[in-house]
Design an enzyme around this catalytic site. Structure first.
Site, mmCIF file in Angstrom:
data_model
loop_
_atom_site.group_PDB
_atom_site.id
_atom_site.type_symbol
_atom_site.label_atom_id
_atom_site.label_comp_id
_atom_site.label_asym_id
_atom_site.label_seq_id
_atom_site.Cartn_x
_atom_site.Cartn_y
_atom_site.Cartn_z
ATOM 1 N N LYS A 176 0.877 -1.170 0.000
ATOM 2 C CA LYS A 176 0.000 0.000 0.000
ATOM 3 C C LYS A 176 0.916 1.222 0.000
ATOM 4 O O LYS A 176 1.439 1.634 1.029
ATOM 5 C CB LYS A 176 -0.887 -0.012 1.256
ATOM 6 C CG LYS A 176 -2.232 0.662 1.101
ATOM 7 C CD LYS A 176 -2.188 2.128 0.755
ATOM 8 C CE LYS A 176 -1.887 3.014 1.934
ATOM 9 N NZ LYS A 176 -1.647 4.422 1.537
ATOM 10 N N GLU A 251 9.383 1.651 11.316
ATOM 11 C CA GLU A 251 10.459 2.625 11.107
ATOM 12 C C GLU A 251 9.789 3.991 11.130
ATOM 13 O O GLU A 251 9.079 4.358 10.200
ATOM 14 C CB GLU A 251 11.125 2.304 9.761
ATOM 15 C CG GLU A 251 12.541 2.786 9.707
ATOM 16 C CD GLU A 251 12.597 4.199 9.223
ATOM 17 O OE1 GLU A 251 12.483 5.105 10.077
ATOM 18 O OE2 GLU A 251 12.743 4.395 8.011
ATOM 19 N N GLU A 384 10.144 15.971 15.486
ATOM 20 C CA GLU A 384 10.535 15.878 14.078
ATOM 21 C C GLU A 384 9.795 16.967 13.289
ATOM 22 O O GLU A 384 8.580 17.097 13.396
ATOM 23 C CB GLU A 384 10.123 14.487 13.577
ATOM 24 C CG GLU A 384 10.684 14.132 12.241
ATOM 25 C CD GLU A 384 10.376 12.672 11.878
ATOM 26 O OE1 GLU A 384 9.231 12.226 12.070
ATOM 27 O OE2 GLU A 384 11.291 11.991 11.392
HETATM 28 P P1 NAD Z 1 1.654 8.510 7.862
HETATM 29 O O1 NAD Z 1 2.438 7.734 8.832
HETATM 30 O O2 NAD Z 1 0.228 8.784 8.213
HETATM 31 O O3 NAD Z 1 1.652 7.756 6.434
HETATM 32 C C1 NAD Z 1 2.582 6.761 6.080
HETATM 33 C C2 NAD Z 1 1.862 5.626 5.364
HETATM 34 O O4 NAD Z 1 0.912 5.056 6.259
HETATM 35 C C3 NAD Z 1 1.065 6.060 4.123
HETATM 36 O O5 NAD Z 1 1.100 5.039 3.158
HETATM 37 C C4 NAD Z 1 -0.343 6.179 4.671
HETATM 38 O O6 NAD Z 1 -1.347 6.038 3.692
HETATM 39 C C5 NAD Z 1 -0.392 5.034 5.665
HETATM 40 N N1 NAD Z 1 -1.395 5.174 6.714
HETATM 41 C C6 NAD Z 1 -1.928 6.312 7.228
HETATM 42 N N2 NAD Z 1 -2.852 6.017 8.165
HETATM 43 C C7 NAD Z 1 -2.900 4.676 8.260
HETATM 44 C C8 NAD Z 1 -3.642 3.765 9.070
HETATM 45 N N3 NAD Z 1 -4.542 4.182 9.958
HETATM 46 N N4 NAD Z 1 -3.414 2.457 8.922
HETATM 47 C C9 NAD Z 1 -2.505 1.997 8.032
HETATM 48 N N5 NAD Z 1 -1.785 2.807 7.232
HETATM 49 C C10 NAD Z 1 -1.969 4.125 7.344
HETATM 50 O O7 NAD Z 1 2.437 9.831 7.561
HETATM 51 P P2 NAD Z 1 1.937 11.201 6.903
HETATM 52 O O8 NAD Z 1 0.621 11.639 7.462
HETATM 53 O O9 NAD Z 1 2.032 11.077 5.436
HETATM 54 O O10 NAD Z 1 3.079 12.182 7.432
HETATM 55 C C11 NAD Z 1 2.993 12.664 8.750
HETATM 56 C C12 NAD Z 1 4.354 12.757 9.408
HETATM 57 O O11 NAD Z 1 4.924 11.460 9.467
HETATM 58 C C13 NAD Z 1 5.393 13.592 8.687
HETATM 59 O O12 NAD Z 1 5.287 14.937 8.996
HETATM 60 C C14 NAD Z 1 6.675 12.995 9.203
HETATM 61 O O13 NAD Z 1 6.998 13.568 10.442
HETATM 62 C C15 NAD Z 1 6.326 11.543 9.426
HETATM 63 N N6 NAD Z 1 6.814 10.691 8.324
HETATM 64 C C16 NAD Z 1 7.874 9.891 8.600
HETATM 65 C C17 NAD Z 1 8.390 9.103 7.596
HETATM 66 C C18 NAD Z 1 9.569 8.218 7.845
HETATM 67 O O14 NAD Z 1 10.326 7.924 6.914
HETATM 68 N N7 NAD Z 1 9.757 7.728 9.050
HETATM 69 C C19 NAD Z 1 7.832 9.117 6.316
HETATM 70 C C20 NAD Z 1 6.726 9.921 6.072
HETATM 71 C C21 NAD Z 1 6.225 10.706 7.099
#
Ligand code: NAD
Length: 485
Positions: A176, A251, A384
């Site tokens: 996904k 991660e 972060e």
């Molecule tokens: P997120 O964690 O919500 O999204 C990451 C992935 O998880 C996406 O594919 C998203 O569709 C999926 N996701 C979201 N909600 C989910 C759920 N309930 N169940 C399963 N999967 C789900 O991150 P975001 O909202 O895109 O970004 C928010 C913050 O996260 C950023 O500001 C940053 O600080 C952090 N981030 C960290 C990384 C990393 O490499 N560790 C990467 C992206 C974002």
């Protein structure tokens, strides 16, 4: 191309035909659509993967031997290199990263496939001493169907490290990708089918996290989940997975320190330190986002960093800018809100880069910002930001440096700059994180190097051989053959 998932080597629209617009971060305009996946679509993908594995690991993918899995991964890696420019172009348009960064990501992706291609047939078990007349061996088996939830910051690299390792270990995958960065994943899945991966070995369902992502984490057919993203979402995924006893690798980002002692080679450190935060516009989980400098050189060294920051330009991916736009409006507003907090807290802005003339006004451009001498209890020093914002702090001595470095909830990466060998070893020993770089810094780098965090940065390891072990379940087989009379 109509919006579609990729299931069992065929394009399929969302079961309810819903779609999501794809926005170009360089100008804020929609240029494509992807399918909006539902629980029903996830279920179809999991069933396709289960069919490839077979109920008793007797399906076509489960019966593909390690040597042939390696050959398929190697062929996929070659195809990636042949189409590197096209793939980098797709990634840059979808995520806003500069073409240079996107191309580096694509080369790293090819390396993941090469690395795991070569590792497939070296993944062996052991024989163990036990009772006389009994042979005991361990066998490394796949988990079955693995789920992969991928963020938008390094889509192809994170795909490579997680899906590459999982397929190498013999699992079938359901991926996904992030709603803001799905195009490269769809492209790669079609490429996998072309090089010969059988139907169901790799399946992609696009869509929102709360819908498709949540359905994937909760699906009882998923036997292992690899998640990269935010701390809050990681917790949700782990909770959903726990309900069906599914192991997870999380991660979750960091607030990684780059620590500069007064005996460091400052000329060598300077460009590495700047790159470690501005790379991918600061949207890197392992970004070196806190600069800790010995008090005797803090002001002078920070001024050298400031000079570099003033010269940094944000602009469209295809320009020669140092930073591309941030990935989406939400992320842009999140970073701006953090900078508003910095102003309210009265923090000192030591330098600010600029936005290239002619950059489209509706793009999500954020200048690089350097904040000097930020108190350790400031939210800017603890949380972060995920943007091109570097904070500095002065430390008195080694103990104080360590205390500041370990003072956040995160623990992903740390960089240490010193010529003192004993101090290098002491710091490496006491830093609470998953990777320590001495006199260098590898934000996200190193296909061969195990990577992951402690504390709120997550658990489990990706990359390197360690990841391959994580994508297997160990089976112990004891064979009683008796004794000579
Ligand atoms: P997120 O964690 O919500 O999204 C990451 C992935 O998880 C996406 O594919 C998203 O569709 C999926 N996701 C979201 N909600 C989910 C759920 N309930 N169940 C399963 N999967 C789900 O991150 P975001 O909202 O895109 O970004 C928010 C913050 O996260 C950023 O500001 C940053 O600080 C952090 N981030 C960290 C990384 C990393 O490499 N560790 C990467 C992206 C974002």
């Amino acid at each position: 191309m109509p919006a579609h998932h990729f299931i069992a080597n065929t394009r399929r629209p969302a079961s309810d035909d819903r779609t999501i617009p794809v926005i170009d971060p360089a100008d804020g305009q929609a240029f494509d659509r992807i399918a909006r996946g539902s629980a029903q679509d996830i279920d179809q993908a999991v069933r396709a993967a289960q069919a490839a594995m077979g109920e008793h690991f007797d399906g076509p993918w489960a019966l593909t031997c390690a040597r042939d899995r390696g050959r398929l991964l190697a062929a996929w890696g070659r195809a990636v290199l042949e189409h590197a420019d096209e793939l980098a172009g797709i990634e840059a348009r979808d995520t806003g990263k500069t073409l240079r960064t996107a191309r580096n990501d694509v080369l790293a992706l090819a390396r993941y496939f090469e690395y795991y291609a070569g590792a497939c047939d070296k993944l062996h078990g052991e024989t163990l001493p036990y009772d006389v007349g009994t042979l005991v061996m361990t066998v490394r088996e796949p988990h079955g169907v693995t789920g992969h939830i991928i963020p938008w910051n390094y889509p192809v690299q994170i795909f490579g490290r997680s899906v590459g390792a999982s397929l190498a270990a013999g699992n079938a995958c359901v991926v996904k990708p992030a709603e803001d960065a799905s195009l490269s994943t769809l492209y790669l899945a079609e490429m996998a089918a072309r090089v010969g991966f059988p139907p169901g070995a790799l399946n992609v369902v696009t869509g929102y996290g709360a819908e498709a992502g949540a359905a994937l984490s909760a699906h009882p057919g998923i036997r292992h989940i690899s998640f990269t993203g935010s701390t809050v979402t990681g917790q949700r995924v782990a909770e959903a997975a726990a309900r069906h006893h599914c192991p997870v690798v999380l991660e979750l980002g960091g607030k990684s320190p780059q620590i500069v002692f007064d005996d460091a080679d400052l000329d060598a450190a300077l460009p590495v330190i700047v790159n470690a935060i501005i790379q991918n516009s600061g949207q890197t989980c392992s970004a070196g986002s806190r600069l800790l400098v010995h008090e005797s050189i803090h002001d002078a060294f920070v001024e050298r960093v400031a000079e570099r920051f003033r010269a940094l330009r944000a602009g469209p991916p295809a320009s020669d800018a140092d930073l591309g736009p941030l990935v989406n409006r939400t992320q842009y507003e999140r970073v701006r809100a953090m900078l508003d907090t910095a102003r309210r807290e009265g923090l000192t802005e030591a330098a600010r880069g600029r936005i290239l003339d002619g950059a489209p006004p509706d793009g999500y451009y954020q200048e690089a910002v350097l904040l000097r001498a930020v108190p350790r209890d400031s939210v800017l020093a603890r949380e972060e930001i995920f943007g091109p914002v570097l904070i500095t702090q002065a430390f008195r001595d080694e103990a104080h440096a360590l205390e500041l470095a370990n003072s956040t909830d995160y623990g992903l990466v740390a960089g240490v700059w010193t010529r003192d060998g004993a101090r290098q070893l002491r710091m490496a020993r006491h830093l609470r994180c998953g990777q320590v770089f001495i006199n260098n810094y590898g934000a996200g780098g190193g296909v061969e190097l195990p990577f992951g965090g402690v504390k709120s940065s997550g658990h489990g390891r990706e990359k390197g051989f360690e990841a391959l072990l994580g994508f297997t379940a160990l089976k112990t087989v004891a064979i009683r053959y008796g004794r000579n009379a």
